[in-house]
Motif scaffolding. Structure first.
Motif, mmCIF file in Angstrom:
data_model
loop_
_atom_site.group_PDB
_atom_site.id
_atom_site.type_symbol
_atom_site.label_atom_id
_atom_site.label_comp_id
_atom_site.label_asym_id
_atom_site.label_seq_id
_atom_site.Cartn_x
_atom_site.Cartn_y
_atom_site.Cartn_z
ATOM 1 N N LEU A 1 0.803 -1.220 0.000
ATOM 2 C CA LEU A 1 0.000 0.000 0.000
ATOM 3 C C LEU A 1 0.838 1.272 0.000
ATOM 4 O O LEU A 1 0.314 2.373 -0.153
ATOM 5 N N ALA A 2 2.170 1.101 0.165
ATOM 6 C CA ALA A 2 3.014 2.240 0.532
ATOM 7 C C ALA A 2 2.897 3.432 -0.410
ATOM 8 O O ALA A 2 2.760 4.558 0.026
ATOM 9 N N ALA A 3 2.949 3.179 -1.707
ATOM 10 C CA ALA A 3 2.968 4.305 -2.638
ATOM 11 C C ALA A 3 1.555 4.699 -3.044
ATOM 12 O O ALA A 3 1.366 5.353 -4.068
ATOM 13 N N ASP A 4 0.568 4.295 -2.217
ATOM 14 C CA ASP A 4 -0.821 4.629 -2.470
ATOM 15 C C ASP A 4 -1.256 4.239 -3.884
ATOM 16 O O ASP A 4 -1.744 5.067 -4.650
ATOM 17 N N PRO A 5 -1.071 2.960 -4.246
ATOM 18 C CA PRO A 5 -1.430 2.527 -5.599
ATOM 19 C C PRO A 5 -2.942 2.525 -5.758
ATOM 20 O O PRO A 5 -3.662 2.390 -4.771
ATOM 21 N N SER A 6 -3.410 2.675 -6.989
ATOM 22 C CA SER A 6 -4.868 2.684 -7.151
ATOM 23 C C SER A 6 -5.405 1.259 -7.125
ATOM 24 O O SER A 6 -6.580 1.054 -6.838
ATOM 25 N N VAL A 7 -4.548 0.283 -7.425
ATOM 26 C CA VAL A 7 -4.990 -1.113 -7.412
ATOM 27 C C VAL A 7 -4.001 -1.935 -6.586
ATOM 28 O O VAL A 7 -2.794 -1.702 -6.633
#
Lengths: 253, 366
Positions: free
Chosen positions: B150-156
């Protein structure tokens, strides 16, 4: 600092560090002040006219010996690690059996036999010795590089790819750091072998700590043999202990 | 939002993923499920191209990413796996920071993000930031693994059986945590599992694969009411399909008015209520259920007023309880009705065995 605190590192496995310092001091002392031991050798071997090797200083012999080991090990390590890396990449995987076989042959060939082959081609002295030592030291480096990279868990590699690292980033940031302990263990074996084996370079005219040993064997002078062998042995032990400390720095988990 | 269009993978002449198309909407939790070798994992790995596509297209937030360099694509998609794969030579904080570092975020922003994620997974930052993976329990390690994804705030986010190697208790806890994180972050998630209970617990949509093909893609309840074919029916598990269905049903959907009387009511009043309802709840001065006449299985043929049953705390149902649990309590206590209580413990209704059956067939007809 209290006295107890000052000695705390000693009690926490620092004992080997102290031993390393002591042995290094003995080695340096032996190399620099071998002459001072003449009375000792004279008493030990009363039958010998010259119980101390004097044709060259032990400092000179030791430095020459170290140069032989450093040059040959530098070649072994760079060639060996490069070969190990190459055969563990996708492009080089099919060469793995061949590279392993070549490095194994290099190890099984006695260095004396290599000298016999190389001397007619390259002449006497430094070069044939370097060739023999390099070949002899190659196997542990190649094998441990392959083995070390093989210890990296597949899940870690998958995670590394999944996070979007490039192959180069995966190699430099994940694979090599994790394989480093095993690779260094290979380098350690290779260097230790070469410290011992470099003595035979003296048979083809490369000056090393083998020179007094060979002279002693030829001239029936056991004192020369002991003087050369003691320095070589100590050099090997001190180097081995230093490598052990280096390896421990790369232990994770 | 992510669209998979005609994903196909051929390995040495064998088609392992065959023309799989599905759209996972923004914030959906899509579970890919099927028997071993059905191609669910391969399909997942084609999304971030850990497995190269033989053919097909992937559209991420409206952008065709099929030809984007794989490394760039992967930095935009979170990825968590069963074996976790934390980097053993890095601390928890360094592990979580991998993708932000690859994306060259400023140091301060990375540090803030690590704190935020540790807090999201209820790991104390001061305690865990500088630990190494070998110092973590399995559950903690997988929390860090998911946090890293989740770290880089991915959309998926892609998750490949992330809880498969955990013990059942830890797995339950982490499933609940993931459900919470999904609610709180609104991430689009594609999740692979072979465990139907896990799928029913987490999914907003379930994709069932068999032999490389997408057999059915539906909401969990629709899947159970209208299985596309016998394979889906078998896979859902014929035996306990009814119970599985109830894991997705809630007490508040089944609650009915409860026949009740004050504890001071006369036997005559009670008899009237029992005559029309079969049973009656007795409530105390504050309206809390206290006793029950009737609705006990082994008394079905006797006089319902013959024996008063004290209401046990285990009998109570709350509106947000799953019907599976409510049913389980009825079976375990051998009663035909459970009182539903509000937050103050007051009787607000009841769920009955007959009610469970009624609603079930209603749904089936719909």
């Amino acid at each position: 600092m209290t006295q107890a605190a000052a000695f705390a590192p000693l009690r926490r496995g620092g004992g080997r560090g102290v031993l390393l310092v002591v042995l290094t001091a003995v080695l340096v002392g032996l190399v620099l002040f071998m002459e001072e031991l003449e009375p000792l050798f004279r008493a030990w071997f009363p039958d010998l006219d010259n119980p101390l090797y004097r044709r060259e200083t032990f400092l000179r012999l030791t430095l020459d010996h170290i140069v032989l080991v450093l040059v040959s090990s530098a070649i072994s390590v760079s060639v060996g690690v490069a070969a190990g890396l190459f055969v563990t990449r996708r492009a080089g995987r099919e060469f793995e059996p061949m590279v392993s076989a070549i490095s194994a042959i290099g190890q099984t060939f006695p260095p004396a036999a290599v000298l016999a082959i190389v001397v007619p081609l390259a002449g006497f002295g430094f070069v044939p010795t370097i060739v023999a030592l390099t070949l002899y030291g190659l196997l542990p480096v190649v094998q441990n590089t392959i083995a070390g990279l093989g210890t990296v868990p597949p899940a870690t590699l998958e995670a590394a790819r999944g996070t979007g690292m490039s192959p180069r980033q995966i190699l430099l940031r994940v694979e090599l750091p994790l394989a480093m302990r095993v690779i260094i263990a290979g380098v350690r074996v290779s260097v230790i072998i070469n410290i011992g084996t470099a003595t035979i370079g003296s048979t083809v005219g490369a000056q090393s700590l083998g020179t007094p040993i060979i002279a002693g064997l030829v001239g029936d002078n056991i004192a020369y043999v002991i003087q050369g062998a003691a320095v070589v042995g100590l050099l090997a032990i001190v180097t081995d202990m230093a490598f052990e400390r280096l390896e421990r720095r790369f232990t994770f988990g | 939002m992510i669209e998979l269009q005609g994903l196909t993978k051929v390995y040495g002449g064998k088609t392992v993923v065959d023309d799989v198309s599905l759209t996972v909407g923004q914030g959906e939790f899509c579970v890919l499920i099927g028997p071993s070798g059905c191609g669910k994992s391969t399909t997942l790995k084609m999304v971030n191209r850990l497995v190269p596509l033989t053919s097909g297209r992937i559209v991420l937030d409206g952008e065709d990413v099929t030809t984007l360099p794989a490394e760039q694509l992967r930095r935009r998609i979170g990825y968590a796996i069963q074996s976790i794969g934390l980097f053993p030579h890095w601390t928890v904080a360094e592990n979580i920071a991998v993708v932000p570092k690859l994306l060259k975020w400023p140091k301060a922003r990375i540090a803030d993000r690590v704190e935020e994620l540790l807090a999201l997974f209820q790991l104390d930052a001061a305690e865990f930031r500088d630990k190494y993976p070998h110092q973590l329990s399995g559950g903690q390690a997988q929390r860090v693994g998911v946090a890293r994804a989740l770290a880089a705030d991915p959309s998926v986010m892609l998750m490949d059986e992330p809880f498969g190697a955990l013990d059942p208790i830890t797995r339950d806890v982490l499933q609940a945590e993931l459900a919470r994180v999904h609610r709180e972050t609104g991430k689009t998630i594609i999740f692979v599992t072979h465990d139907m209970d896990e799928a029913l617990k987490l999914a907003t949509r379930i994709a069932i694969l068999n032999e490389g093909r997408l057999v059915q893609y539906d909401r969990p309840i629709e899947l159970m009411f209208e299985p596309a074919d016998d394979f889906v029916r078998d896979f859902l598990g014929k035996a306990d399909l009814g119970l599985k269905l109830l894991t997705r049903r809630w007490v508040h959907q089944y609650v009915a008015p409860a026949p009740w009387a004050d504890r001071k009511a006369s036997m005559g009043e009670l008899r009237d209520i029992v005559a029309s309802h079969g049973h009656v709840w007795l409530v105390d001065g504050e309206g809390r259920p206290e006793g029950l006449f009737g609705a006990r299985l082994w008394r079905a043929d006797g006089d319902p007023l013959g024996e008063l049953s004290r209401v046990h705390p285990d009998w109570m149902a709350t509106p947000d309880m799953s019907m599976k649990e409510a049913l389980s309590r009825m079976v375990w206590r051998r009663i035909l009705a459970l009182p539903v209580v509000d937050e103050q413990g007051r009787l607000s209704g009841e769920v009955t065995m007959a009610g469970v059956m009624g609603r079930q067939s209603e749904g089936q007809a719909a």
